[in-house]
Scaffold this motif. Structure first.
Motif, PDB file in Angstrom:
ATOM      1  N   ARG A   1       0.816  -1.218   0.000  1.00 39.36           N
ATOM      2  CA  ARG A   1       0.000   0.000   0.000  1.00 39.36           C
ATOM      3  C   ARG A   1       0.848   1.266   0.000  1.00 39.36           C
ATOM      4  O   ARG A   1       0.309   2.371  -0.053  1.00 39.36           O
ATOM      5  CB  ARG A   1      -0.943  -0.001   1.203  1.00 39.36           C
ATOM      6  CG  ARG A   1      -2.023  -1.074   1.129  1.00 39.36           C
ATOM      7  CD  ARG A   1      -2.916  -1.029   2.356  1.00 39.36           C
ATOM      8  NE  ARG A   1      -2.217  -1.437   3.557  1.00 39.36           N
ATOM      9  CZ  ARG A   1      -2.383  -0.892   4.748  1.00 39.36           C
ATOM     10  NH1 ARG A   1      -3.219   0.115   4.893  1.00 39.36           N
ATOM     11  NH2 ARG A   1      -1.722  -1.345   5.796  1.00 39.36           N
ATOM     12  N   GLY A   2       2.159   1.118   0.086  1.00 38.96           N
ATOM     13  CA  GLY A   2       3.035   2.287   0.045  1.00 38.96           C
ATOM     14  C   GLY A   2       2.884   3.199   1.241  1.00 38.96           C
ATOM     15  O   GLY A   2       2.872   4.428   1.112  1.00 38.96           O
TER      16      GLY A   2
ATOM     17  N   GLY B   1       4.429   1.120  -4.265  1.00 38.51           N
ATOM     18  CA  GLY B   1       3.278   0.220  -4.237  1.00 38.51           C
ATOM     19  C   GLY B   1       2.072   0.844  -4.905  1.00 38.51           C
ATOM     20  O   GLY B   1       2.174   1.464  -5.965  1.00 38.51           O
ATOM     21  N   THR B   2       0.920   0.707  -4.266  1.00 37.80           N
ATOM     22  CA  THR B   2      -0.316   1.260  -4.837  1.00 37.80           C
ATOM     23  C   THR B   2      -0.568   2.704  -4.404  1.00 37.80           C
ATOM     24  O   THR B   2      -1.654   3.238  -4.640  1.00 37.80           O
ATOM     25  CB  THR B   2      -1.526   0.392  -4.431  1.00 37.80           C
ATOM     26  OG1 THR B   2      -1.594   0.316  -3.001  1.00 37.80           O
ATOM     27  CG2 THR B   2      -1.403  -1.012  -5.005  1.00 37.80           C
ATOM     28  N   ASN B   3       0.426   3.326  -3.766  1.00 36.47           N
ATOM     29  CA  ASN B   3       0.289   4.725  -3.345  1.00 36.47           C
ATOM     30  C   ASN B   3       0.543   5.628  -4.554  1.00 36.47           C
ATOM     31  O   ASN B   3       1.636   6.179  -4.729  1.00 36.47           O
ATOM     32  CB  ASN B   3       1.279   5.019  -2.214  1.00 36.47           C
ATOM     33  CG  ASN B   3       1.031   6.369  -1.547  1.00 36.47           C
ATOM     34  OD1 ASN B   3       0.454   7.263  -2.150  1.00 36.47           O
ATOM     35  ND2 ASN B   3       1.467   6.503  -0.313  1.00 36.47           N
ATOM     36  N   ASP B   4      -0.481   5.774  -5.384  1.00 35.08           N
ATOM     37  CA  ASP B   4      -0.349   6.524  -6.632  1.00 35.08           C
ATOM     38  C   ASP B   4      -0.048   8.000  -6.398  1.00 35.08           C
ATOM     39  O   ASP B   4       0.673   8.631  -7.180  1.00 35.08           O
ATOM     40  CB  ASP B   4      -1.624   6.385  -7.469  1.00 35.08           C
ATOM     41  CG  ASP B   4      -1.870   4.958  -7.935  1.00 35.08           C
ATOM     42  OD1 ASP B   4      -0.877   4.213  -8.072  1.00 35.08           O
ATOM     43  OD2 ASP B   4      -3.033   4.595  -8.155  1.00 35.08           O
TER      44      ASP B   4
ATOM     45  N   LEU C   1       6.551  12.086  -6.621  1.00 34.49           N
ATOM     46  CA  LEU C   1       7.993  11.847  -6.712  1.00 34.49           C
ATOM     47  C   LEU C   1       8.494  11.735  -8.151  1.00 34.49           C
ATOM     48  O   LEU C   1       9.701  11.824  -8.395  1.00 34.49           O
ATOM     49  CB  LEU C   1       8.366  10.570  -5.949  1.00 34.49           C
ATOM     50  CG  LEU C   1       8.055  10.546  -4.445  1.00 34.49           C
ATOM     51  CD1 LEU C   1       8.475   9.216  -3.843  1.00 34.49           C
ATOM     52  CD2 LEU C   1       8.728  11.701  -3.719  1.00 34.49           C
ATOM     53  N   THR C   2       7.564  11.525  -9.094  1.00 34.42           N
ATOM     54  CA  THR C   2       7.990  11.320 -10.488  1.00 34.42           C
ATOM     55  C   THR C   2       7.503  12.404 -11.442  1.00 34.42           C
ATOM     56  O   THR C   2       8.118  12.620 -12.497  1.00 34.42           O
ATOM     57  CB  THR C   2       7.492   9.964 -11.019  1.00 34.42           C
ATOM     58  OG1 THR C   2       6.058   9.926 -10.961  1.00 34.42           O
ATOM     59  CG2 THR C   2       8.068   8.808 -10.214  1.00 34.42           C
TER      60      THR C   2
ATOM     61  N   GLY D   1       6.488   2.100  -8.963  1.00 36.56           N
ATOM     62  CA  GLY D   1       5.155   1.954  -8.376  1.00 36.56           C
ATOM     63  C   GLY D   1       4.957   0.540  -7.860  1.00 36.56           C
ATOM     64  O   GLY D   1       5.823  -0.021  -7.186  1.00 36.56           O
ATOM     65  N   PHE D   2       3.840  -0.046  -8.171  1.00 34.77           N
ATOM     66  CA  PHE D   2       3.585  -1.431  -7.756  1.00 34.77           C
ATOM     67  C   PHE D   2       4.439  -2.358  -8.621  1.00 34.77           C
ATOM     68  O   PHE D   2       4.486  -2.211  -9.840  1.00 34.77           O
ATOM     69  CB  PHE D   2       2.104  -1.782  -7.903  1.00 34.77           C
ATOM     70  CG  PHE D   2       1.763  -3.138  -7.360  1.00 34.77           C
ATOM     71  CD1 PHE D   2       1.520  -3.301  -6.015  1.00 34.77           C
ATOM     72  CD2 PHE D   2       1.706  -4.247  -8.200  1.00 34.77           C
ATOM     73  CE1 PHE D   2       1.207  -4.550  -5.502  1.00 34.77           C
ATOM     74  CE2 PHE D   2       1.408  -5.495  -7.699  1.00 34.77           C
ATOM     75  CZ  PHE D   2       1.156  -5.650  -6.340  1.00 34.77           C
TER      76      PHE D   2
END
Length: 375
Positions: free
Chosen positions: A208-209, A239-242, A248-249, A261-262
């Motif tokens: 889940r980040g 992870g899934t923390n979009d 960050l990107t 990401g994931f």
């Protein structure tokens, strides 16, 4: 012909964190490597009993552990000290799960979550229940009473210390096998390739980040690498923390840190990094051990993670830090080379600990149980 051939094995798991499911899959793969002709059913025990409760219970667990860890710990340490017969939660799931078990009629039941093991125990004790050999897999480095039941033929435990504590609780050592926390064999590495003069750090917050460091601190690491930490290479897995991934990107991209990401190749990532900055979940610990990747972990606040943190210290396989200022000092020492001997020491300890667990024998232990109790 293996006694596993033609058997049906039910593995009960749960969605509270990824470790219980990953343990179930690892055990399945271990069995299938020994004998392909086995019907292995992996089932979330709540989905098999009261499926409407699964999402609400997982959300409740996530919010409880995040926002009210003190309340969670009160409940956890009560379960650690007292037998689960005083815990009414499993009684909600037992009736329908018992019917699921009767319909499947497995030759063996393996539980990777304590409430699932409690339901199997209830089934065996009920008027309509009957004997099915039961195995329980401990997925954190704990000896909590919530895992222990009279109707259990075999326990898989993470370390010899947990086996010793189970013996102190009156469990025969013949019923306890030390296999670590089961994880995929793909994490296992025998010889790791290192980059001379570089420390490759992977930063993770679970699927889940949810990290123990702030986004601001991630940016501090990025700046630190630019200014004085050129010996450090870092990768962040969101992870899934979009939202965090986009921050960050795209919104304000990091310059020196690779952001993912994931991912589905965590085994490969760990093999290509030297240190892991993460949370101390049971599966994560053993992914680190299998991949020879020492840990950097914030002093944990949750019951089972507190126990896992003690394991990290006692085995000397990682470092615990108190806050971001403390972590800054550790990263500065790593970058300057002052921690070279410490990292070497941790790697040697990981190697020594790996010699004390026998995950390769999981299928054999299960075969022995089936043979012992075959009719």
């Amino acid at each position: 012909m293996s006694i596993l051939s033609g058997k049906t094995i039910l593995i009960l798991t749960a969605g509270f964190g990824a470790g219980h499911v990953s343990a179930a899959n690892a055990i399945k793969n271990s069995i299938l490597q020994s004998e392909e002709n086995v019907n292995i059913v992996i089932k979330n025990f709540i989905d098999a009993s009261v499926p409407k409760l699964n999402k609400p219970m997982v959300k409740f667990y996530e919010k409880n552990t995040k926002y009210t860890p003190e309340l969670y710990n009160c409940y956890y340490y009560l379960k650690k000290s007292f037998t689960s017969k005083y815990d009414l939660a499993h009684r909600v799931y037992t009736p329908k799960l018992s019917r699921f078990i009767e319909d499947l009629n497995p030759d063996l039941i393996i539980s990777t979550f304590p409430l699932a093991a409690a339901c199997v125990n209830n089934f065996r004790n009920s008027d309509d229940g009957y004997f099915i050999p039961a195995v329980t897999v401990i997925t954190d480095v704990v000896d909590s009473m919530e895992w222990i039941f009279e109707n259990t033929e075999l326990y898989f435990v993470p370390s010899i210390e947990i086996k010793n504590r189970f013996m102190q609780r009156g469990i025969s050592p013949d019923k306890v096998e030390v296999v670590g926390v089961p994880i995929s064999d793909t994490f296992r590495v025998e010889k790791k390739d290192y980059k001379k003069g570089k420390y490759r750090i992977i930063i993770m917050g679970g699927g889940r980040g949810l990290f123990d460091i702030s986004e601001d601190f991630m940016r501090w690491i990025d700046d630190f690498i630019s200014n004085e930490g050129s010996s450090i290479e870092a990768t962040i897995v969101t992870g899934t923390n979009d939202k965090l991934y986009n921050n960050l990107t795209k919104k304000s991209p990091l310059k020196n840190i690779k952001v993912l990401g994931f991912v589905n190749n965590m085994d490969e990532l760990l093999k290509s990094h030297d240190l892991m900055l993460t949370k101390p979940g049971g599966a994560t610990l053993f992914e680190a051990i299998y991949s020879k990747t020492p840990l950097l972990v914030k002093i944990p606040k949750l019951g089972q993670e507190i126990e896992n943190g003690k394991f990290i210290i006692d085995k000397g396989i990682g470092l615990l830090y108190s806050d971001e200022e403390d972590l800054q000092a550790i990263l500065k020492n790593i970058a300057s080379g002052k921690f070279d001997s410490t990292i070497s020491f941790m790697n040697n300890n990981i190697e020594s600990f790996r010699q004390t667990i026998q995950p390769e024998n999981i299928a054999l232990y299960i075969e022995n149980i089936l043979e012992k109790y075959s009719i």
